[in-house]
Design a protein around this motif. Structure first.
Motif, PDB file in Angstrom:
ATOM      1  N   GLU A   9     -41.566 -81.200 -20.590  1.00 28.99           N
ATOM      2  CA  GLU A   9     -42.094 -79.852 -20.799  1.00 28.99           C
ATOM      3  C   GLU A   9     -40.972 -78.834 -20.643  1.00 28.99           C
ATOM      4  OE1 GLU A   9     -45.549 -76.876 -19.129  1.00 28.99           O
ATOM      5  OE2 GLU A   9     -45.136 -78.734 -18.071  1.00 28.99           O
ATOM      6  N   LEU A  10     -40.804 -77.997 -21.647  1.00 30.13           N
ATOM      7  CA  LEU A  10     -39.802 -76.934 -21.608  1.00 30.13           C
ATOM      8  C   LEU A  10     -40.521 -75.613 -21.395  1.00 30.13           C
ATOM      9  CD1 LEU A  10     -36.874 -75.992 -21.931  1.00 30.13           C
ATOM     10  CD2 LEU A  10     -37.318 -75.809 -24.383  1.00 30.13           C
ATOM     11  N   ARG A  11     -40.283 -75.014 -20.266  1.00 31.82           N
ATOM     12  CA  ARG A  11     -40.903 -73.729 -19.951  1.00 31.82           C
ATOM     13  C   ARG A  11     -39.975 -72.603 -20.381  1.00 31.82           C
ATOM     14  NH1 ARG A  11     -43.015 -75.121 -13.875  1.00 31.82           N
ATOM     15  NH2 ARG A  11     -44.422 -76.788 -14.519  1.00 31.82           N
ATOM     16  N   PRO A  12     -40.520 -71.424 -20.660  1.00 32.42           N
ATOM     17  CA  PRO A  12     -39.674 -70.286 -21.030  1.00 32.42           C
ATOM     18  C   PRO A  12     -38.576 -70.055 -19.985  1.00 32.42           C
ATOM     19  CG  PRO A  12     -41.969 -69.750 -21.403  1.00 32.42           C
ATOM     20  CD  PRO A  12     -41.946 -71.076 -20.684  1.00 32.42           C
ATOM     21  N   VAL A  48     -38.518 -76.770 -44.377  1.00 33.53           N
ATOM     22  CA  VAL A  48     -38.334 -77.060 -42.960  1.00 33.53           C
ATOM     23  C   VAL A  48     -37.266 -76.113 -42.424  1.00 33.53           C
ATOM     24  CG1 VAL A  48     -37.642 -78.780 -41.249  1.00 33.53           C
ATOM     25  CG2 VAL A  48     -38.947 -79.483 -43.266  1.00 33.53           C
ATOM     26  N   GLU A  49     -37.644 -75.331 -41.441  1.00 36.41           N
ATOM     27  CA  GLU A  49     -36.693 -74.455 -40.762  1.00 36.41           C
ATOM     28  C   GLU A  49     -36.273 -75.149 -39.487  1.00 36.41           C
ATOM     29  OE1 GLU A  49     -38.289 -70.550 -40.116  1.00 36.41           O
ATOM     30  OE2 GLU A  49     -39.075 -70.450 -42.160  1.00 36.41           O
ATOM     31  N   ARG A  50     -34.982 -75.425 -39.365  1.00 32.75           N
ATOM     32  CA  ARG A  50     -34.448 -76.147 -38.211  1.00 32.75           C
ATOM     33  C   ARG A  50     -33.417 -75.272 -37.525  1.00 32.75           C
ATOM     34  NH1 ARG A  50     -32.934 -81.370 -36.203  1.00 32.75           N
ATOM     35  NH2 ARG A  50     -30.719 -81.400 -35.708  1.00 32.75           N
ATOM     36  N   GLY A  51     -33.579 -75.092 -36.228  1.00 28.48           N
ATOM     37  CA  GLY A  51     -32.632 -74.279 -35.472  1.00 28.48           C
ATOM     38  C   GLY A  51     -32.140 -75.018 -34.249  1.00 28.48           C
ATOM     39  N   VAL A  52     -30.821 -75.086 -34.087  1.00 33.42           N
ATOM     40  CA  VAL A  52     -30.236 -75.661 -32.878  1.00 33.42           C
ATOM     41  C   VAL A  52     -30.084 -74.511 -31.891  1.00 33.42           C
ATOM     42  CG1 VAL A  52     -28.270 -76.875 -31.887  1.00 33.42           C
ATOM     43  CG2 VAL A  52     -29.066 -77.469 -34.190  1.00 33.42           C
ATOM     44  N   GLU A  53     -30.884 -74.549 -30.833  1.00 32.12           N
ATOM     45  CA  GLU A  53     -30.969 -73.426 -29.901  1.00 32.12           C
ATOM     46  C   GLU A  53     -29.957 -73.492 -28.763  1.00 32.12           C
ATOM     47  OE1 GLU A  53     -32.975 -70.930 -30.635  1.00 32.12           O
ATOM     48  OE2 GLU A  53     -33.783 -72.003 -32.355  1.00 32.12           O
ATOM     49  N   ALA A  80     -35.303 -68.015 -23.444  1.00 32.04           N
ATOM     50  CA  ALA A  80     -36.163 -67.227 -22.564  1.00 32.04           C
ATOM     51  C   ALA A  80     -37.581 -67.097 -23.109  1.00 32.04           C
ATOM     52  CB  ALA A  80     -35.564 -65.845 -22.352  1.00 32.04           C
ATOM     53  N   ASP A  81     -37.737 -67.092 -24.432  1.00 29.97           N
ATOM     54  CA  ASP A  81     -39.055 -66.912 -25.038  1.00 29.97           C
ATOM     55  C   ASP A  81     -39.216 -67.841 -26.241  1.00 29.97           C
ATOM     56  OD1 ASP A  81     -41.571 -65.807 -25.323  1.00 29.97           O
ATOM     57  OD2 ASP A  81     -40.866 -64.148 -26.558  1.00 29.97           O
ATOM     58  N   VAL A 117     -43.702 -77.358 -25.472  1.00 31.52           N
ATOM     59  CA  VAL A 117     -43.383 -75.963 -25.151  1.00 31.52           C
ATOM     60  C   VAL A 117     -44.679 -75.181 -25.226  1.00 31.52           C
ATOM     61  CG1 VAL A 117     -42.106 -73.897 -25.810  1.00 31.52           C
ATOM     62  CG2 VAL A 117     -41.059 -76.146 -26.085  1.00 31.52           C
ATOM     63  N   THR A 118     -45.044 -74.566 -24.120  1.00 35.25           N
ATOM     64  CA  THR A 118     -46.237 -73.729 -24.095  1.00 35.25           C
ATOM     65  C   THR A 118     -45.798 -72.288 -23.949  1.00 35.25           C
ATOM     66  OG1 THR A 118     -46.425 -74.042 -21.714  1.00 35.25           O
ATOM     67  CG2 THR A 118     -47.732 -75.493 -23.111  1.00 35.25           C
ATOM     68  N   GLN A 119     -46.512 -71.419 -24.613  1.00 40.20           N
ATOM     69  CA  GLN A 119     -46.179 -69.996 -24.564  1.00 40.20           C
ATOM     70  C   GLN A 119     -46.934 -69.380 -23.412  1.00 40.20           C
ATOM     71  OE1 GLN A 119     -43.943 -68.761 -26.475  1.00 40.20           O
ATOM     72  NE2 GLN A 119     -44.102 -66.646 -25.883  1.00 40.20           N
TER      73      GLN A 119
END
Length: 151
Positions: A9-12, A48-53, A80-81, A117-119
């Motif tokens: 789980e990835l939290r903000p 497909v939109e792919r982003g390496v964050e 962060a968001d 990932v939950t908002q």
């Protein structure tokens, strides 16, 4: 490659921590191992939109030998968001942790792990029971969406 994560789980604004272990089966060289946090959005028209964050380099160039494992702990910070994970009839948004072995003159070896990932607000803001209920509900919705894609 195997990946051990403390949580999927990835939290903000959270940090994912774990260990990557590479067990080569053939001799060779790698330009390095890295861990990256990737968001993917699939649209109805096949785009497909792919982003390496975020990217964390684990090793530099290394010799690969069968029977000799390469193991490295890591920590990678999430945005962060982040956009939450979701599945709809024609569109979806998902997050992945990818471990990449950069191999010269070959296709890179990639291991992907889907993340949840939950908002919303952090645990202390909404209270433990509410947060865990929403997390479980979101996980259930992901499972239902995955089951609908099965043949």
């Amino acid at each position: 490659m195997t990946v051990e994560l403390a949580t999927r789980e990835l939290r903000p604004g959270g940090i994912l921590a774990g260990t990557v272990t590479a067990n080569p089966t053939v001799e060779g060289v790698t330009r390095g191992l890295r861990v990256q946090l990737v968001s993917e959005r699939h649209e109805q028209d096949g785009i497909v939109e792919r982003g390496v964050e975020a990217v964390v380099t684990l090793t530099g160039e290394a010799d690969l030998r069968p029977g000799v494992s390469i193991s490295s702990p890591f920590q990678i910070a999430g945005p962060a968001d982040p956009a939450p994970c979701w599945d709809a009839e024609y569109n979806s948004q998902h997050w992945y942790l990818e471990v990449v072995a950069d191999l010269p003159f070959m296709r890179d070896e990639v291991t992907r792990i889907e993340l949840l990932v939950t908002q919303g607000r952090k645990v202390q803001d909404v209270g433990q029971p509410t947060y865990y209920f929403l997390s479980l509900l979101h996980a259930l919705l992901l499972l239902v969406g995955a089951a609908r894609r099965l043949p």
